[in-house]
Design an enzyme around this catalytic site. Structure first.
Site, short mmCIF file in Angstrom:
data_model
loop_
_atom_site.label_atom_id
_atom_site.label_comp_id
_atom_site.label_asym_id
_atom_site.label_seq_id
_atom_site.Cartn_x
_atom_site.Cartn_y
_atom_site.Cartn_z
CG ASP A 68 58.20 -24.51 9.50
OD1 ASP A 68 59.15 -23.16 9.39
OD2 ASP A 68 57.70 -24.50 8.79
CG ASN A 137 49.21 -28.33 1.76
OD1 ASN A 137 49.07 -27.50 2.48
ND2 ASN A 137 49.89 -29.53 1.54
CG HIS A 139 51.49 -26.60 4.82
ND1 HIS A 139 52.14 -26.80 3.84
CD2 HIS A 139 51.94 -25.21 5.07
CE1 HIS A 139 52.96 -26.03 3.34
NE2 HIS A 139 53.11 -24.94 4.00
CD GLU A 144 52.90 -30.33 3.66
OE1 GLU A 144 51.68 -29.82 3.64
OE2 GLU A 144 53.62 -30.41 3.11
C1 GLP Z 1 55.99 -22.86 3.80
C2 GLP Z 1 56.39 -22.63 5.24
C3 GLP Z 1 54.81 -22.18 5.84
C4 GLP Z 1 54.27 -20.99 5.10
C5 GLP Z 1 54.02 -21.80 3.78
C6 GLP Z 1 53.30 -20.67 2.89
O1 GLP Z 1 55.76 -24.04 3.54
N1 GLP Z 1 56.52 -23.75 5.87
O2 GLP Z 1 55.14 -21.80 7.27
O3 GLP Z 1 53.14 -20.53 5.66
O4 GLP Z 1 55.22 -21.94 3.05
O5 GLP Z 1 54.37 -19.73 2.17
P1 GLP Z 1 53.89 -18.48 1.52
O6 GLP Z 1 53.64 -17.38 2.56
O7 GLP Z 1 55.15 -18.26 0.83
O8 GLP Z 1 52.83 -18.62 0.46
#
Ligand code: GLP
Length: 246
Positions: A68, A137, A139, A144
């Site tokens: 993404d 959440n 995702h 989402e």
């Molecule tokens: C972002 C990314 C996700 C990731 C998530 C969790 O929103 N788009 O791909 O998994 O954050 O992030 P973290 O690993 O910092 O908790």
């Protein structure tokens, strides 16, 4: 099949996750890696950099496709996922720049950009391994919670909880992009293997819900229960704390 690899610390989980990627690349030097951003894969990337510098692994024929990118951030913006990938991995290993792929968050026509990215993913013939973090959440990528599972790359509106979670990286909450381009759930599920990294107490409830609760688009990561191949979960003690209690 879901295989949970326990690690006491986040550091240990990163090293074990790097071992999963290294095995894929050693077996297939021109592997396609589906890559993720966020804090969860940082330790894994650091270990992959170390292994590459030590001559233990080469990425010279590897291709990558990222999950993404934020809409509105240029590649050189220090919070763009392109910047993240270069800064934490690509600039330090022998992967070829032309073999790395991310959606373009500043494309004039985001819908056309989604189609272009779908074609890139299609041309790769499926990721040999897809790395995932998990949002608070549930995702995956930026897919989402929703009423439906998406298939292809889409322009998504970020939820307030995601904007709140990601605001820690921006000077103020207003600067957090409200949209992103994300690979779809269907494309994630088309990978040959999944490597999910979950670290810290904050992920404990959602990890348990995703791996043991109902399969529903309200918890996007729950779809991994229907994955045809192996889902390897590299998690630390804190992230596994709720699962361990049950
Ligand atoms: C972002 C990314 C996700 C990731 C998530 C969790 O929103 N788009 O791909 O998994 O954050 O992030 P973290 O690993 O910092 O908790």
């Amino acid at each position: 099949m879901i295989k949970i690899i326990y690690s006491k610390t986040a550091e240990e989980a990163g090293i074990k996750a790097a071992g999963v990627i290294a095995e894929v690349v050693k077996n297939k030097p021109d592997a396609v890696l589906g890559l993720a951003t966020g804090s969860s894969p940082l330790g894994m990337y650091a270990e992959l950099v170390r292994m590459n510098k030590a001559g233990e692994i080469s990425f010279k024929d590897v291709k990558s496709v990222n999950l993404d990118e934020y809409v509105g951030l240029t590649k050189d913006h220090d919070q763009s996922y392109s910047y993240f990938m270069h800064h934490n991995l690509f600039d330090h290993i022998d992967i070829k720049e032309e073999n790395t792929n991310l959606p373009n968050g500043v494309a004039e026509d985001p819908k056309a950009e989604c189609k272009r990215y779908d074609a890139v993913i299609e041309s790769m013939g499926g990721d040999d391994v897809q790395v995932l973090g998990i949002g608070n959440n549930g995702h995956i990528g930026f897919n989402e919670p929703s009423d439906v599972f998406s298939y292809g790359t889409g322009l998504v509106d970020l939820t307030d909880s995601t904007i709140d979670a990601n605001s820690r990286f921006f000077a103020t909450r207003d600067l957090v992009p409200t949209q992103a381009l994300s690979m779809g759930v269907g494309q994630i599920m088309a990978a040959k293997k999944i490597l999910l990294i979950a670290l810290g107490r904050g992920k404990a409830e959602i990890l348990e819900k995703s791996l043991f609760g109902d399969v529903t688009p309200k918890v996007p990561a729950s779809i991994l229960r229907f994955f045809k191949g192996e889902v390897v979960v590299c998690a630390d003690d804190e992230a596994l704390s709720v699962i361990k209690e049950k």
